[in-house]
Every structure is written in C-alpha cells, then in structure tokens.
Design a protein around this motif. Structure first.
Motif, PDB file in Angstrom:
ATOM      1  N   LEU A  34      -0.601  -7.636   6.528  1.00  0.00           N
ATOM      2  CA  LEU A  34      -0.946  -8.843   5.792  1.00  0.00           C
ATOM      3  C   LEU A  34      -2.340  -8.737   5.187  1.00  0.00           C
ATOM      4  O   LEU A  34      -2.555  -9.062   4.008  1.00  0.00           O
ATOM      5  CB  LEU A  34      -0.849 -10.041   6.737  1.00  0.00           C
ATOM      6  N   GLN A  35      -3.294  -8.275   5.977  1.00  0.00           N
ATOM      7  CA  GLN A  35      -4.674  -8.178   5.491  1.00  0.00           C
ATOM      8  C   GLN A  35      -4.810  -7.263   4.289  1.00  0.00           C
ATOM      9  O   GLN A  35      -5.645  -7.479   3.412  1.00  0.00           O
ATOM     10  CB  GLN A  35      -5.578  -7.700   6.634  1.00  0.00           C
ATOM     11  N   ALA A  36      -3.964  -6.230   4.220  1.00  0.00           N
ATOM     12  CA  ALA A  36      -4.053  -5.251   3.134  1.00  0.00           C
ATOM     13  C   ALA A  36      -3.743  -5.854   1.768  1.00  0.00           C
ATOM     14  O   ALA A  36      -4.076  -5.258   0.735  1.00  0.00           O
ATOM     15  CB  ALA A  36      -3.111  -4.083   3.412  1.00  0.00           C
ATOM     16  N   LEU A  37      -3.125  -7.025   1.720  1.00  0.00           N
ATOM     17  CA  LEU A  37      -2.747  -7.640   0.450  1.00  0.00           C
ATOM     18  C   LEU A  37      -3.909  -8.360  -0.231  1.00  0.00           C
ATOM     19  O   LEU A  37      -3.755  -8.835  -1.357  1.00  0.00           O
ATOM     20  CB  LEU A  37      -1.598  -8.632   0.673  1.00  0.00           C
ATOM     21  N   HIS A  38      -5.057  -8.441   0.421  1.00  0.00           N
ATOM     22  CA  HIS A  38      -6.239  -9.063  -0.183  1.00  0.00           C
ATOM     23  C   HIS A  38      -7.073  -7.940  -0.806  1.00  0.00           C
ATOM     24  O   HIS A  38      -7.682  -7.143  -0.093  1.00  0.00           O
ATOM     25  CB  HIS A  38      -7.048  -9.789   0.884  1.00  0.00           C
ATOM     26  N   GLU A 184      -0.903   2.285  -0.175  1.00  0.00           N
ATOM     27  CA  GLU A 184      -1.228   3.480   0.611  1.00  0.00           C
ATOM     28  C   GLU A 184      -1.469   3.109   2.070  1.00  0.00           C
ATOM     29  O   GLU A 184      -1.064   3.836   2.984  1.00  0.00           O
ATOM     30  CB  GLU A 184      -2.453   4.169   0.020  1.00  0.00           C
ATOM     31  N   THR A 185      -2.134   1.984   2.295  1.00  0.00           N
ATOM     32  CA  THR A 185      -2.393   1.542   3.663  1.00  0.00           C
ATOM     33  C   THR A 185      -1.098   1.185   4.372  1.00  0.00           C
ATOM     34  O   THR A 185      -0.910   1.513   5.551  1.00  0.00           O
ATOM     35  CB  THR A 185      -3.343   0.331   3.657  1.00  0.00           C
ATOM     36  N   ALA A 186      -0.191   0.508   3.671  1.00  0.00           N
ATOM     37  CA  ALA A 186       1.096   0.145   4.277  1.00  0.00           C
ATOM     38  C   ALA A 186       1.882   1.383   4.679  1.00  0.00           C
ATOM     39  O   ALA A 186       2.486   1.431   5.762  1.00  0.00           O
ATOM     40  CB  ALA A 186       1.903  -0.709   3.307  1.00  0.00           C
ATOM     41  N   VAL A 187       1.868   2.395   3.822  1.00  0.00           N
ATOM     42  CA  VAL A 187       2.555   3.651   4.160  1.00  0.00           C
ATOM     43  C   VAL A 187       1.899   4.295   5.377  1.00  0.00           C
ATOM     44  O   VAL A 187       2.579   4.783   6.288  1.00  0.00           O
ATOM     45  CB  VAL A 187       2.535   4.617   2.955  1.00  0.00           C
TER      46      VAL A 187
END
Length: 283
Positions: A34-38, A184-187
């Motif tokens: 979730l945090q990665a979407l900001h 990239e973070t999600a992967v």
C-alpha cells in the motif's frame, strides 16, 4: 522505574489485543504494498533505503521498532522514537515529478506510513477472525496516536477512528498511482531473495523450494487483502472472488499460526512485557 512500567499501551489496551495476533506478519507486507503507491513516499524509500540489498535486515529492524513501541517500557519506546526521528531528520529525497528536494520526515509522508501500517494491522486481524467491536476498532486507532507521536506527528493530525481513516484514504487517493518504482517494489516484495539457509533448494537446481512457495502464498494473501481501489491502481489485479478467497486464506493461516507453540509466536519484548504485567497485576 522501568521494571514497574507497562509502556504506552498495556495489557488492557486494544493494541495489545490486536498485536497478540501472529497473522500481523501478513499485515506488515500488506502495508508495504500500500505504501508503495504514494509516489513521494516511495521516492523517499527508494533514494534512502538499502531494502533491496538488505531486505530481511530491514524487516527485522522495522519489526523490532514496532515491538518496542507496543511492548517496551515507556522509556524504551520514547528512545526508539527519538532514534527514528534523528535518522529521518537527516534524510532528503527528490520528488519524481517536480524535481524538488524534500525531507522524508514531512508530516504528510509520516502520516501516510502511519495510517497504512495501523490500518493494515487492524483490517488484517479482523479479516483473519479476531473479534473486535466497532468501539474497539476506534479505540485502536485512538491508541495508535501515541505511536504516531513517537515519529514526530501531532496526534491531533492523525486519524483516530475508523471513519477518520476512511476519510483520510478518500482525501489521499487522488495523489496515489503506480509508478515504475512502485511496480518494481511490488515485484520485489512478492519475490525477494530469501535468507541463504532457506534458499538451499534453489542452490541445488530447484527454482521453487518449500520456503519460496510458502512465501509466495503469504505475499499473494497480503496483496489480495489490499483495498479494491489499491488493487486497481496496481493494474486491476484480482478476480471478483479475490476478497472472499483472501478472507478464507487469512483465516486458515491464522489458525495455523496460533497452533504453534507460544514461545515461537512471541518475541522477547512481548514476553518481557507480559512478565511485567503479571508481576504488577494485583492477585
């Protein structure tokens, strides 16, 4: 005296009730997706963190910090918060859209990380089967304002009820999107390098050992537990049955984890806090 101190929350708090749940290991991963979407928050992490080269070390440090704020003495929690504030105070990053340099301890960014973390803890625990009343849910968010103060936030500016958290998400959603760094973070979160002791099957020629498959299951569950609007930002991933499947999976995982011996489920800080509470509770 520290030996007579039950910390920021204590055994009667909703916080202790929620964080008793071993399923929160899934919640922590959900919060990172979730945090990665900001975009601005993600830039701050990407430009200051060694999470790609020391993923498990960073995870342990984060878990230790959270455990200290939940179960440590008041002095230990405040010292941990002071260290984190000093660390964040030295860090800068560049906005990916404007090129502006910014501090990573901006209240907007600290608030985003705080809310996504505590909402992930609470929603994951409830969906896994932890019974909580609406009053307890609001109580948890209100209690967690104490943790928000440790990182430098004004508690009055932090959502303290379920309705305020929902309103906060509605306000911030227009600023969220999947950037290249977020993708990239999600992967990476889905398939990080495993600690070498768990990676033996890959060393001897197998691509998917038991540890890797187990982690995929946890990561997939964490992703499926995201709010529908967050999954849509990641490209519309998830079938109409995703929510039901996630609920069934996280409930089964909770049952499996709670069946483990207590000494495996509780860290030293939690054990020490319970020992202090037992010693100080009138018989």
């Amino acid at each position: 005296m520290d030996s007579d101190d039950l910390g920021l929350f204590g055994p009667g708090s909703v916080t202790w009730k929620v964080h008793e749940e071993p399923i929160l290991i899934v919640a922590g991963l959900r919060s990172l997706y979730l945090q990665a979407l900001h975009p601005r928050a993600m830039a701050g992490v990407a430009q200051n963190s060694n999470y790609r080269t020391d993923a498990w070390g960073r995870l342990v440090r984060t878990a230790t910090y959270v455990a200290t704020t939940i179960y440590g003495t008041t002095a230990e929690a405040e010292a941990a918060g002071a260290r984190l504030r000093r660390l964040h105070g030295r860090m800068r990053a560049t906005d990916p859209d404007t090129g502006e340099e910014f501090r990573i301890d901006e209240p907007e960014l600290l608030r985003w990380v705080h809310v996504t973390e505590v909402e992930s803890f609470l929603s994951t625990a409830r969906r896994a089967g932890l019974p909580l009343t609406d009053a307890e849910v609001d109580g948890y968010y209100t209690e967690q304002r104490r943790a928000a103060a440790l990182v430098g936030l004004d508690p009055a500016d932090v959502p303290g009820t379920a309705a305020e958290v929902a309103d906060y998400y509605r306000q911030v959603r227009p600023a969220l999107r999947m950037t290249r760094e977020a993708a990239e973070t999600a992967v990476f979160l889905t398939a990080p390098p495993l600690p070498w002791k768990l990676n033996l099957p890959a060393r001897v020629g197998m691509n998917l050992g038991p540890a890797r498959l187990a982690y995929f299951g946890v990561a997939g569950t964490a992703f499926a537990l995201l709010p529908p609007w967050a999954r849509r930002l990641y490209g519309g991933l998830g079938l109409p049955t995703t929510e039901l499947s996630a609920d069934l999976t996280v409930r089964a995982l909770r049952l499996a984890l709670t069946a483990l011996p207590q000494r495996w489920r509780e860290g030293p800080l939690q054990q020490a806090a319970k020992e202090r509470a037992a010693r100080l509770t009138p018989r």
